[in-house]
Motif scaffolding. Structure first.
Motif, PDB file in Angstrom:
ATOM      1  N   VAL A  68      -0.991   2.050 -16.321  1.00 21.11           N
ATOM      2  CA  VAL A  68       0.374   2.586 -16.285  1.00 21.11           C
ATOM      3  C   VAL A  68       1.398   1.458 -16.278  1.00 21.11           C
ATOM      4  N   GLY A  69       1.009   0.287 -15.753  1.00 24.75           N
ATOM      5  CA  GLY A  69       1.919  -0.852 -15.726  1.00 24.75           C
ATOM      6  C   GLY A  69       2.133  -1.463 -17.095  1.00 24.75           C
ATOM      7  N   LEU A  70       1.038  -1.685 -17.817  1.00 25.55           N
ATOM      8  CA  LEU A  70       1.137  -2.336 -19.124  1.00 25.55           C
ATOM      9  C   LEU A  70       1.622  -1.393 -20.218  1.00 25.55           C
ATOM     10  N   TRP A  71       1.159  -0.146 -20.196  1.00 25.71           N
ATOM     11  CA  TRP A  71       1.464   0.765 -21.303  1.00 25.71           C
ATOM     12  C   TRP A  71       2.784   1.516 -21.110  1.00 25.71           C
ATOM     13  N   ALA A  72       3.008   1.999 -19.877  1.00 23.44           N
ATOM     14  CA  ALA A  72       4.230   2.770 -19.612  1.00 23.44           C
ATOM     15  C   ALA A  72       5.327   1.930 -18.974  1.00 23.44           C
ATOM     16  N   ASN A  73       4.978   0.710 -18.493  1.00 24.35           N
ATOM     17  CA  ASN A  73       5.931  -0.181 -17.839  1.00 24.35           C
ATOM     18  C   ASN A  73       6.650   0.517 -16.681  1.00 24.35           C
ATOM     19  N   LEU A  74       5.860   1.157 -15.822  1.00 28.43           N
ATOM     20  CA  LEU A  74       6.413   1.875 -14.670  1.00 28.43           C
ATOM     21  C   LEU A  74       5.789   1.356 -13.374  1.00 28.43           C
ATOM     22  N   PRO A  75       6.564   1.284 -12.290  1.00 26.31           N
ATOM     23  CA  PRO A  75       6.085   0.699 -11.025  1.00 26.31           C
ATOM     24  C   PRO A  75       5.354   1.693 -10.129  1.00 26.31           C
ATOM     25  N   PHE A  76       4.370   2.400 -10.688  1.00 28.07           N
ATOM     26  CA  PHE A  76       3.689   3.444  -9.935  1.00 28.07           C
ATOM     27  C   PHE A  76       2.268   3.042  -9.568  1.00 28.07           C
ATOM     28  N   ALA A  77       1.886   3.360  -8.349  1.00 25.40           N
ATOM     29  CA  ALA A  77       0.500   3.179  -7.931  1.00 25.40           C
ATOM     30  C   ALA A  77      -0.272   4.436  -8.280  1.00 25.40           C
ATOM     31  N   MET A  78      -1.553   4.275  -8.571  1.00 27.48           N
ATOM     32  CA  MET A  78      -2.403   5.412  -8.879  1.00 27.48           C
ATOM     33  C   MET A  78      -3.759   5.212  -8.217  1.00 27.48           C
ATOM     34  N   GLY A  79      -4.418   6.309  -7.918  1.00 25.08           N
ATOM     35  CA  GLY A  79      -5.735   6.241  -7.299  1.00 25.08           C
ATOM     36  C   GLY A  79      -6.261   7.636  -7.031  1.00 25.08           C
ATOM     37  N   PRO A  80      -7.460   7.750  -6.432  1.00 23.40           N
ATOM     38  CA  PRO A  80      -8.027   9.059  -6.118  1.00 23.40           C
ATOM     39  C   PRO A  80      -7.079   9.874  -5.239  1.00 23.40           C
ATOM     40  N   ALA A  81      -6.864  11.127  -5.629  1.00 20.06           N
ATOM     41  CA  ALA A  81      -5.885  11.977  -4.944  1.00 20.06           C
ATOM     42  C   ALA A  81      -6.410  12.486  -3.611  1.00 20.06           C
ATOM     43  N   MET A  82      -5.627  12.249  -2.557  1.00 22.19           N
ATOM     44  CA  MET A  82      -5.936  12.834  -1.262  1.00 22.19           C
ATOM     45  C   MET A  82      -5.748  14.345  -1.359  1.00 22.19           C
ATOM     46  N   GLY A  83      -6.627  15.084  -0.757  1.00 22.52           N
ATOM     47  CA  GLY A  83      -6.572  16.542  -0.831  1.00 22.52           C
ATOM     48  C   GLY A  83      -7.565  17.033  -1.852  1.00 22.52           C
ATOM     49  N   LEU A  84      -7.457  16.539  -3.081  1.00 25.98           N
ATOM     50  CA  LEU A  84      -8.413  16.940  -4.105  1.00 25.98           C
ATOM     51  C   LEU A  84      -9.798  16.351  -3.825  1.00 25.98           C
ATOM     52  N   ASN A  85      -9.845  15.182  -3.151  1.00 26.84           N
ATOM     53  CA  ASN A  85     -11.156  14.645  -2.779  1.00 26.84           C
ATOM     54  C   ASN A  85     -11.818  15.526  -1.712  1.00 26.84           C
ATOM     55  N   ALA A  86     -11.001  16.026  -0.771  1.00 25.47           N
ATOM     56  CA  ALA A  86     -11.537  16.938   0.244  1.00 25.47           C
ATOM     57  C   ALA A  86     -11.954  18.265  -0.384  1.00 25.47           C
ATOM     58  N   TYR A  87     -11.169  18.750  -1.322  1.00 28.71           N
ATOM     59  CA  TYR A  87     -11.495  19.986  -2.042  1.00 28.71           C
ATOM     60  C   TYR A  87     -12.809  19.808  -2.815  1.00 28.71           C
ATOM     61  N   PHE A  88     -12.956  18.666  -3.454  1.00 27.49           N
ATOM     62  CA  PHE A  88     -14.162  18.318  -4.202  1.00 27.49           C
ATOM     63  C   PHE A  88     -15.390  18.376  -3.284  1.00 27.49           C
ATOM     64  N   ALA A  89     -15.275  17.705  -2.145  1.00 26.64           N
ATOM     65  CA  ALA A  89     -16.437  17.571  -1.255  1.00 26.64           C
ATOM     66  C   ALA A  89     -16.728  18.837  -0.458  1.00 26.64           C
ATOM     67  N   TYR A  90     -15.693  19.354   0.226  1.00 21.82           N
ATOM     68  CA  TYR A  90     -15.936  20.414   1.194  1.00 21.82           C
ATOM     69  C   TYR A  90     -15.997  21.812   0.592  1.00 21.82           C
ATOM     70  N   TYR A  91     -15.310  22.023  -0.536  1.00 24.43           N
ATOM     71  CA  TYR A  91     -15.376  23.354  -1.139  1.00 24.43           C
ATOM     72  C   TYR A  91     -16.288  23.385  -2.365  1.00 24.43           C
ATOM     73  N   VAL A  92     -15.950  22.586  -3.385  1.00 24.03           N
ATOM     74  CA  VAL A  92     -16.692  22.669  -4.640  1.00 24.03           C
ATOM     75  C   VAL A  92     -18.173  22.347  -4.434  1.00 24.03           C
ATOM     76  N   CYS A  93     -18.466  21.323  -3.639  1.00 24.69           N
ATOM     77  CA  CYS A  93     -19.865  20.937  -3.412  1.00 24.69           C
ATOM     78  C   CYS A  93     -20.497  21.670  -2.226  1.00 24.69           C
ATOM     79  N   ASN A  94     -19.864  21.564  -1.059  1.00 25.30           N
ATOM     80  CA  ASN A  94     -20.523  22.074   0.149  1.00 25.30           C
ATOM     81  C   ASN A  94     -20.390  23.576   0.353  1.00 25.30           C
ATOM     82  N   THR A  95     -19.334  24.193  -0.173  1.00 22.87           N
ATOM     83  CA  THR A  95     -19.172  25.649  -0.013  1.00 22.87           C
ATOM     84  C   THR A  95     -19.626  26.398  -1.268  1.00 22.87           C
ATOM     85  N   LEU A  96     -19.104  26.000  -2.416  1.00 17.64           N
ATOM     86  CA  LEU A  96     -19.492  26.654  -3.670  1.00 17.64           C
ATOM     87  C   LEU A  96     -20.940  26.327  -4.023  1.00 17.64           C
ATOM     88  N   GLY A  97     -21.396  25.163  -3.566  1.00 19.72           N
ATOM     89  CA  GLY A  97     -22.795  24.786  -3.794  1.00 19.72           C
ATOM     90  C   GLY A  97     -23.049  24.062  -5.095  1.00 19.72           C
TER      91      GLY A  97
END
Length: 453
Positions: A68-97
């Motif tokens: 995003v820095g080189l291509w869009a020239n914007l001062p934004f940080a990016m990384g794994p989304a908080m909340g969606l990681n919990a949704y991934f682990a606790y619902y999609v994997c552990n609850t949905l199976g």
């Protein structure tokens, strides 16, 4: 060197300089580096390899930031989304199976779909059609969701057969240490200390060396045999790299298939709303909005967010997205170009040689980070007209359902249905967009099928 930086980032045009951009990048890094410890702790609940998760988290964040820095020239940080990681682990994997390999497949599909929407500029039309109260409520609901995850993870809130939930045993040293960490981190944030969340995580980790878990008899923090590791990247990432698969995702009961489809939609919608909301909010603070109210390179930033989600899935982590509050810290330090994001990305790469330090961090030390991020995310609620029940109803349904059902998707579903009910009751049905009508109908059908199946 200065001439090259000027050609790439247009520093003078935006009224900044290399020193300011470097400081801004370091500031952002200090506020979001906790993710390389917290993300593996959450996703590790699925049985995924912790070292591979650490590498996937740091590498996906580095790639996204530099991209995003080189291509869009914007001062934004990016990384794994908080909340969606919990949704991934606790619902999609552990609850949905769903196996975590299939869950990564869901993330890849949502990221690829987001990329296509970005190319054809459909994402802006979808978000524009959604009610403002729903857009703001999703972020706040996720905030409560991840804060609740932190409180339960630390044993501060526990299950009760009589009241469903109750206060945990504060005589337990782990719960007490986590609670102290929450208040200590809050004090640092209130005092404006840079890297407050990281300092809070490290403080609890250090104290954990001297405090034993009464269940295992071992210290909460197990010191590593070395502080620096030069791991072979291929070997470190091997347990998760390229492990995503679509095989078997759409087999099983109709209810299971519906759950998978809705999980994909949830990853897509949350990433979509969050990315655009954060992008516009942070861009305004950075002065990147032009006189017409438009943001140059917005399309590129959204494409990077979508592409990074797909890249993260290949590496072995949940959805990668734009960080709002963390990016704002660097912008407040004067960061205005992509050089800020590139500095942050390079620092994420440097964490890879410090993997033993980050992997020793216990789960009780990440609880303060989860709670504080949850606190940051409820801020959008203050601008909503909650004295109007037709607005308060969908806001409440979105925010309450997410943590109480441990499911982000259900929060969006009930929130939108609540909005439609409120608008119809208030005689404002004609003001509802076709998109809202269609989504409401789809969600009602989904609930009906969920009940019948």
């Amino acid at each position: 060197m200065n001439e090259k930086l000027e050609r790439i980032f247009h520093l003078k045009e935006r009224g900044t300089d290399p020193k300011t951009e470097i400081l801004a990048g370091i500031t952002i890094f200090l506020t979001c580096v906790y993710i390389v410890a917290v993300n593996p702790a959450i996703l590790g609940a699925t049985g995924m390899d912790m070292k591979a998760l650490f590498w996937a988290s740091a590498l996906s964040a580095a790639i996204a930031c530099i991209w995003v820095g080189l291509w869009a020239n914007l001062p934004f940080a990016m990384g794994p989304a908080m909340g969606l990681n919990a949704y991934f682990a606790y619902y999609v994997c552990n609850t949905l199976g769903l196996p975590w390999q299939n869950a990564l497949g869901c993330v890849a599909i949502s990221g690829t779909t987001f990329m296509l929407l970005s190319i054809f500029k459909v994402q802006q039309k979808i978000v524009d059609a959604m009610p403002e109260c729903i857009k703001h409520s999703i972020g706040a609901g996720i905030g409560f969701f991840i804060a609740f995850s932190g409180l339960t993870q630390a044993g501060i809130v526990v299950h009760s057969p009589d009241t469903l939930l109750t206060l945990g045993d504060l005589a337990n040293p782990g719960a007490l240490l986590a609670l102290a960490g929450i208040f200590f981190t809050a004090v640092l944030v209130i005092r404006g200390v840079k890297g407050a969340i990281l300092i809070g995580v490290l403080a609890v980790t250090v104290l954990g060396v001297f405090i034993k878990d009464p269940v295992t008899g071992a210290a909460y923090t197990i010191l590593p045999t070395q502080l620096i590791a030069f791991d072979n990247p291929a070997q470190a990432l091997a347990p998760t790299f390229g492990q995503l698969t679509l095989k078997g995702m759409f087999t099983g009961s109709p209810e299971m298939i519906l759950g998978v489809v809705f999980a994909i939609i949830s990853f897509l919608f949350v990433d979509l709303f969050d990315s655009i909301g954060v992008l516009l909010g942070v861009a305004t603070k950075a002065g990147l909005i032009d006189e017409k109210g438009n943001m140059p390179c917005a399309g590129k930033a959204l494409f990077v967010s979508a592409g990074s989600a797909a890249v993260g899935a290949v590496l072995g982590t949940s959805t990668v997205t734009i960080y709002g509050a963390e990016s704002a810290t660097g912008i407040s330090e004067g960061g205005k170009t992509g050089m800020t994001a590139c500095v942050t990305g390079i620092l994420f790469l440097l964490t890879l040689v410090l993997s033993p330090v980050f992997l020793m961090i216990p789960s009780i030390a990440t609880a303060p980070a989860l709670v504080m991020v949850g606190i940051f995310m409820i801020e959008p609620l203050r601008g909503l007209a909650l004295n109007d029940v037709s607005i308060a109803l969908p806001v409440f349904m979105t925010v309450a359902i997410m943590p109480f059902t441990y499911n982000i998707a259900y929060g969006i579903l009930f929130g939108l249905i609540g909005y439609s009910v409120g608008q119809i009751a208030a005689g404002k049905a004609r003001q509802m967009t076709k998109t809202v009508w269609v989504l409401t109908a789809v969600f009602i059908v989904y609930l009906a099928l969920d009940i019948m199946l």
